[in-house]
Design an enzyme around this catalytic site. Sequence first.
Site, short mmCIF file in Angstrom:
data_model
loop_
_atom_site.label_atom_id
_atom_site.label_comp_id
_atom_site.label_asym_id
_atom_site.label_seq_id
_atom_site.Cartn_x
_atom_site.Cartn_y
_atom_site.Cartn_z
N ASP A 12 80.88 -9.76 -3.14
CA ASP A 12 79.81 -8.77 -3.23
C ASP A 12 79.43 -8.24 -1.84
OD1 ASP A 12 77.95 -7.18 -4.45
OD2 ASP A 12 76.45 -8.75 -4.66
N GLY A 13 79.05 -6.99 -1.82
CA GLY A 13 78.50 -6.41 -0.59
C GLY A 13 79.33 -5.32 0.06
N HIS A 29 84.74 -0.82 0.33
CA HIS A 29 85.73 -1.50 -0.52
C HIS A 29 87.04 -1.68 0.23
CE1 HIS A 29 83.18 -1.57 -3.97
NE2 HIS A 29 83.10 -0.25 -4.07
N SER A 57 84.46 -5.83 -12.89
CA SER A 57 83.85 -6.45 -14.08
C SER A 57 83.78 -5.46 -15.23
CB SER A 57 82.44 -6.95 -13.74
OG SER A 57 81.55 -5.86 -13.67
N LEU A 123 100.35 -20.97 -4.21
CA LEU A 123 98.97 -20.57 -4.52
C LEU A 123 99.00 -19.65 -5.72
CD1 LEU A 123 95.89 -20.15 -3.79
CD2 LEU A 123 96.63 -18.17 -2.46
N GLU A 192 80.35 -26.27 -7.80
CA GLU A 192 79.34 -26.19 -6.74
C GLU A 192 79.24 -24.72 -6.33
OE1 GLU A 192 77.58 -28.87 -5.71
OE2 GLU A 192 78.70 -30.10 -7.14
C1 FPP Z 1 81.27 -5.76 -5.23
O1 FPP Z 1 80.63 -5.13 -4.14
C2 FPP Z 1 82.68 -5.49 -5.17
C3 FPP Z 1 83.40 -4.90 -6.14
C4 FPP Z 1 82.83 -4.44 -7.42
C5 FPP Z 1 84.83 -4.65 -5.97
C6 FPP Z 1 85.58 -5.67 -5.19
C7 FPP Z 1 86.78 -5.03 -4.65
C8 FPP Z 1 87.38 -5.33 -3.48
C9 FPP Z 1 87.01 -6.46 -2.63
C10 FPP Z 1 88.49 -4.49 -3.00
C11 FPP Z 1 89.59 -4.34 -3.98
C12 FPP Z 1 90.23 -5.63 -4.27
C13 FPP Z 1 91.48 -5.75 -4.73
C14 FPP Z 1 92.04 -7.11 -4.90
C15 FPP Z 1 92.34 -4.60 -5.01
P1 FPP Z 1 79.58 -3.99 -4.43
O2 FPP Z 1 80.30 -2.70 -4.45
O3 FPP Z 1 78.81 -4.32 -5.66
O4 FPP Z 1 78.66 -4.07 -3.17
P2 FPP Z 1 77.09 -3.74 -3.10
O5 FPP Z 1 76.39 -4.88 -3.76
O6 FPP Z 1 76.86 -3.68 -1.63
O7 FPP Z 1 76.89 -2.44 -3.78
#
Ligand code: FPP
Length: 225
Positions: A12-13, A29, A57, A123, A192
């Site tokens: 997240d973030g 991203h 999600s 892995l 955990e």
């Molecule tokens: C949550 O951060 C992150 C996501 C919904 C996407 C995660 C994607 C990646 C790390 C890059 C793509 C990964 C792959 C493996 C192709 P957020 O957008 O909710 O952040 P915020 O809370 O700051 O809005």
Amino acid sequence: MNPINHVAIIMDGNGRWGIKHKKSRNLGHRAGLNTVERIIKSTIKKKIKHLTLYAFSTENWKRPQNEIKFLFKLLDSFIDQKINEFNKNNIKLKIIGNINVFNKKLKKKLLKSEKLTKNNNRLQVNLALNYGSKSELINAFKILNKNKLIINIKNIEKNLYTSNIPDPDILIRTGSTNRLSNFLLWQLAYSEIFFEKKLWPDFKEGDYNKIIKKFRKTKRNYGNI
Ligand code: FPP
């Protein structure tokens, strides 16, 4: 010392990172993807066998179209660029989530990548895509119901996307938000949980190491004393 078989991460973030750096959420991203690569390498070094990453999600469809499109483009090019390297490094890719709704080309690419790497065992990277724990559970219950199987732990677990994957020992959520967001609700029963202040693109190997060290010292009781 506690053994570690499986680390799961809510990355997240990214969006906030992009805005904080006076760029776009989408660039956040992209920066997050660099952390994905770093953490995969570090997980291999630690000899941990499973890494599960929450990439998209069932609720993320609510986001603006341009962000959804960008995330899928990022995923598509990540697979194109990295799948052979994964294979060379003996990494197995497994998708958890419902990818039937993805466009045909991407779905085919993901299935092909799983097939290519299916015998690798250094892995296993479980990529959660269009994943939601509640729909995963409903899906499992429906299968049991259809096949007139009794509802017990073994039968439920056999029909989750994560069948054959050990439950996570550790869940990490970056971005200083303390919630599970419909991620592995069943599987995290005795994990955990580490809530990390840093935004995902800022999460470094040292931060990961600190969590592992703390986990190693934790006493896991599983309801016992
Ligand atoms: C949550 O951060 C992150 C996501 C919904 C996407 C995660 C994607 C990646 C790390 C890059 C793509 C990964 C792959 C493996 C192709 P957020 O957008 O909710 O952040 P915020 O809370 O700051 O809005």
